[in-house]
Scaffold this active site. Structure first.
Site, PDB file in Angstrom:
ATOM      1  N   GLY A 124      49.697   8.379  29.491  1.00  0.00           N
ATOM      2  CA  GLY A 124      49.477   7.294  30.346  1.00  0.00           C
ATOM      3  C   GLY A 124      47.691   7.127  30.669  1.00  0.00           C
ATOM      4  O   GLY A 124      47.637   8.216  31.440  1.00  0.00           O
ATOM      5  N   GLY A 192      52.959  38.654  39.858  1.00  0.00           N
ATOM      6  CA  GLY A 192      53.269  37.540  40.558  1.00  0.00           C
ATOM      7  C   GLY A 192      54.447  38.440  40.564  1.00  0.00           C
ATOM      8  O   GLY A 192      55.417  37.888  40.163  1.00  0.00           O
ATOM      9  N   ALA A 193      55.570  37.954  42.215  1.00  0.00           N
ATOM     10  CA  ALA A 193      56.723  38.373  42.507  1.00  0.00           C
ATOM     11  C   ALA A 193      57.267  37.466  42.954  1.00  0.00           C
ATOM     12  O   ALA A 193      57.789  37.587  43.709  1.00  0.00           O
ATOM     13  CB  ALA A 193      56.851  39.126  42.811  1.00  0.00           C
ATOM     14  N   GLY A 194      56.811  35.601  42.378  1.00  0.00           N
ATOM     15  CA  GLY A 194      56.913  35.370  42.965  1.00  0.00           C
ATOM     16  C   GLY A 194      58.268  34.755  42.408  1.00  0.00           C
ATOM     17  O   GLY A 194      59.370  35.152  41.440  1.00  0.00           O
ATOM     18  N   GLU A 215      52.151  42.486  42.157  1.00  0.00           N
ATOM     19  CA  GLU A 215      52.294  41.201  42.928  1.00  0.00           C
ATOM     20  C   GLU A 215      51.123  41.458  44.275  1.00  0.00           C
ATOM     21  O   GLU A 215      51.272  42.703  44.945  1.00  0.00           O
ATOM     22  CB  GLU A 215      53.753  41.576  43.920  1.00  0.00           C
ATOM     23  CG  GLU A 215      54.063  40.439  45.064  1.00  0.00           C
ATOM     24  CD  GLU A 215      53.532  39.041  45.340  1.00  0.00           C
ATOM     25  OE1 GLU A 215      53.910  38.400  44.687  1.00  0.00           O
ATOM     26  OE2 GLU A 215      52.560  38.613  46.140  1.00  0.00           O
ATOM     27  N   ARG A 284      52.344  27.564  40.405  1.00  0.00           N
ATOM     28  CA  ARG A 284      51.260  26.267  39.843  1.00  0.00           C
ATOM     29  C   ARG A 284      50.168  25.453  40.525  1.00  0.00           C
ATOM     30  O   ARG A 284      50.055  25.265  41.378  1.00  0.00           O
ATOM     31  CB  ARG A 284      52.685  25.554  38.985  1.00  0.00           C
ATOM     32  CG  ARG A 284      53.197  26.515  37.976  1.00  0.00           C
ATOM     33  CD  ARG A 284      54.915  25.579  37.746  1.00  0.00           C
ATOM     34  NE  ARG A 284      54.500  24.847  37.108  1.00  0.00           N
ATOM     35  CZ  ARG A 284      54.242  24.795  35.821  1.00  0.00           C
ATOM     36  NH1 ARG A 284      54.530  25.434  35.281  1.00  0.00           N
ATOM     37  NH2 ARG A 284      54.319  23.899  35.406  1.00  0.00           N
ATOM     38  N   ASP A 324      55.734  17.350  41.549  1.00  0.00           N
ATOM     39  CA  ASP A 324      54.730  18.621  42.008  1.00  0.00           C
ATOM     40  C   ASP A 324      52.684  18.616  42.285  1.00  0.00           C
ATOM     41  O   ASP A 324      52.352  19.395  42.611  1.00  0.00           O
ATOM     42  CB  ASP A 324      55.073  19.370  40.143  1.00  0.00           C
ATOM     43  CG  ASP A 324      55.914  20.559  40.461  1.00  0.00           C
ATOM     44  OD1 ASP A 324      56.493  20.232  41.131  1.00  0.00           O
ATOM     45  OD2 ASP A 324      56.003  21.104  39.588  1.00  0.00           O
ATOM     46  N   ALA A 332      62.257  20.752  41.580  1.00  0.00           N
ATOM     47  CA  ALA A 332      62.567  19.281  41.078  1.00  0.00           C
ATOM     48  C   ALA A 332      63.550  18.213  41.641  1.00  0.00           C
ATOM     49  O   ALA A 332      63.264  17.407  41.978  1.00  0.00           O
ATOM     50  CB  ALA A 332      63.752  20.182  39.642  1.00  0.00           C
ATOM     51  N   HIS A 456      91.116  29.995  50.566  1.00  0.00           N
ATOM     52  CA  HIS A 456      92.392  31.106  50.511  1.00  0.00           C
ATOM     53  C   HIS A 456      92.065  31.907  48.774  1.00  0.00           C
ATOM     54  O   HIS A 456      93.306  30.820  48.971  1.00  0.00           O
ATOM     55  CB  HIS A 456      92.270  31.580  51.376  1.00  0.00           C
ATOM     56  CG  HIS A 456      92.170  33.341  51.422  1.00  0.00           C
ATOM     57  ND1 HIS A 456      91.554  34.452  51.882  1.00  0.00           N
ATOM     58  CD2 HIS A 456      93.437  33.616  51.108  1.00  0.00           C
ATOM     59  CE1 HIS A 456      91.986  35.703  51.822  1.00  0.00           C
ATOM     60  NE2 HIS A 456      92.940  35.592  50.867  1.00  0.00           N
TER      61      HIS A 456
END
Ligand code: FAD
Ligand code: NAI
Length: 477
Positions: A124, A192-194, A215, A284, A324, A332, A456
């Site tokens: 689009g 990257g330790a995300g 990282e 990202r 995003d 999400a 419980h």
């Protein structure tokens, strides 16, 4: 335009933000179209965006498969279950993941039919303005032109590459590649330790890969409560996930059968590591390519995010953006809630998204989840608070499950006792966090949670006990 099709709302992007916005708009009686360009290998549309195709859903499928494998290998013996000849068929695991993704793609297509959302498979792009309607071009196998007074941009995000190191999804993998490694690599590097790094690192570590996560930051999980991050570091180390903090990546060299990473460690020493494959998960970037945003002057900020106000309005009349591609956490459920709110605003309703109560979940094992403020944030803000924690090692259900790592922690305002944050590391933290979100939404105090009857024996009793701990009156510790 003679052959254009007219709608009240056109949604560009069919990820969790876009498809949910389209369904809600249609439910409210608005003539709604959704355009999405994701395509399956067989050429068919694959609705659901990053989340469904190469994000939330496939990653959770692989996490579950490998968790089962790890439990069978290490956790069953204490129950008296002996397994010999345990093996993992990676091909079948990936096929199961693909089937789950396809079911979700088809499920969204079904929901569109059910709610009478018109779906257009293709890209689009803004094509101009006709009176007070926007013209949107659909580029694809069946080109079309749509007009609508309202447009919702939900074009999502794309993986960020290391400068000068392109993803080839053979040696250097983005999230899509990380979810489709055809066999267990002997040496897997992760930059990257995300969230992606920890989840995908866990998947392949459980299957036997030697995983090294490099990282840049000097602390692990800087956004999480540091008590949780400390516990996570301990547990990941026990699982054999090697996490190296404070590195600077100097050079990545891609060979025919391996990848070499040169980096400087936190002490300033030069290091070299060789891997069979390298996942790059360093965040990202917003995705607006192909939208022809410039043709209509859709404003973006310096980092490429579509600029929006608190209600997701862009600088263009009746053009909204969600998920995003705009500010805020790339999650999400955040995208979905923004989608619902925008659809309701277009229909003339009052809508609100509470950004203070968006839960975070990291689906490692044990899981990590939180909502609200961390202790370190409250310190920085000068807020006077109290904390209460309760370990799963003292919870009967956790003992029965054989899952006693981790704890639940509340932070509450010292004066009013209002809950300011809930932090969990432990079994099914992803499910337990909903109680904290609910409590915060209703402005509950820790005493409120402590006085609620919890069944419980359940893991949720640890939540109740953590709430009691704020007032230093746990019953089972
Ligand atoms: P997207 O899902 O990216 O969807 C955008 C869609 O728009 C795509 O289909 C794209 O192809 C399409 N599109 C783009 N431009 C156009 C155009 N011009 N025309 C037509 N179509 C277009 N979040 C969680 O909350 N929980 C998780 O467990 C989780 N796990 C994740 C795991 C991984 C590996 C990754 C990478 C992400 C994960 N996320 C998770 C994040 C989540 O996937 C995103 O926050 C979410 O998908 C954002 O939704 P969105 O609708 O904004 O965009
Ligand atoms: P991230 O932002 O979570 O983590 C990126 C990590 O890479 C950070 O720790 C950062 O310090 C580090 N980093 C950045 N540049 C670096 C460099 N040059 N060298 C070494 N380290 C570097 O991003 P990630 O993991 O790529 O995920 C993207 C987004 O997708 C997440 O922010 C999250 O919003 C979403 N996601 C959510 C999941 C969930 O909800 N369970 C699962 C996976 C992704």
């Amino acid at each position: 335009m003679a052959d254009s099709q007219a709608f009240d709302v056109v949604v560009i992007g069919g990820g969790p933000g876009g498809y949910v916005a389209a369904i809600r708009a249609a439910q409210l009686g608005l003539a709604t179209a959704c355009i999405d360009d994701w395509t399956r290998d067989d050429g068919k549309a694959a609705l659901g965006g990053t989340c469904t195709n190469v994000g939330c859903i496939p990653s959770k499928a692989l996490l579950q498969s490998t968790e089962n494998y790890a439990h069978a290998g290490h956790g069953f013996a204490e129950h008296g279950i002996e397994i010999s000849g345990l093996s993992m068929d990676v091909g079948r695991m990936l096929a199961r993941k693909a089937a789950i993704v396809a079911r979700n793609n088809d499920g969204i297509a079904y929901l569109f039919r059910k709610n009478e959302v018109a779906f257009f498979h293709g890209r689009g792009a803004f094509a101009g303005r006709d009176g007070d309607a926007w013209q949107i071009r659909v580029e694809g196998a069946k080109p079309a032109t749509l007009t609508a007074r309202n447009v919702i941009v939900a074009t999502g995000s794309a993986p960020r590459a290391l400068p000068g190191v392109a993803f080839d999804n053979v040696r250097v993998l983005d999230n899509a590649g990380a979810l489709a490694i055809p066999d267990v690599p002997k040496r897997l590097g992760v930059i990257g330790a995300g969230v992606v790094g920890l989840e995908m690192g866990s998947v392949w570590r459980r299957l036997g890969a030697d995983v090294v996560v490099l990282e840049a930051l000097p602390v692990l999980l800087g956004a999480a409560d540091q008590a949780v991050a400390k516990e996570a570091a301990k547990l990941f180390a026990k699982q054999g996930l090697a996490i190296v903090l404070g590195v600077h990546i100097d050079k990545v060299t891609v060979g025919r059968s391996d990848v070499t990473v040169d980096y400087t460690d936190r002490d300033g020493a030069r290091q070299t590591a060789k891997f069979d494959r390298l996942i790059v998960s360093i965040g990202r970037v917003p995705h607006t390519a192909g939208l022809d945003a410039d043709a209509v002057g859709l404003k973006r900020d310096a980092r490429g995010f579509v600029e929006v106000d608190d209600e997701c309005r862009t600088n263009l009349p009746n053009v909204y953006a969600i998920g995003d591609v705009v500010r805020g956490p790339m999650l999400a459920h955040k995208a979905e809630e923004e989608g619902v709110a925008v659809a309701e605003r277009i229909a003339g309703q009052q809508a609100h998204v509470d950004f203070n109560t968006i839960p975070w979940v990291i689906y490692t094992w044990p899981e990590i989840a939180w909502v609200g403020k961390t202790e370190q944030q409250l310190k920085q803000e000068g807020v006077d608070y109290r904390t209460g924690s309760f370990p799963y090692s003292a919870n009967g259900r956790a003992r029965a499950l054989g899952e006693t790592s981790g704890f639940v922690k509340f932070v509450a305002d010292a004066a009013t006792d209002r809950i300011l944050g809930m932090h969990v590391i432990g079994p099914w933290a992803s499910e337990l966090i909903a109680e904290g979100v609910m409590a915060m939404e209703f402005g509950a105090s820790s005493e409120d949670v402590a006085r609620i009857v919890h069944a419980h024996p359940t893991l949720s009793e640890a939540t109740k006990e953590a709430a009691l701990a704020v007032d230093k009156r746990t019953l089972n510790l």
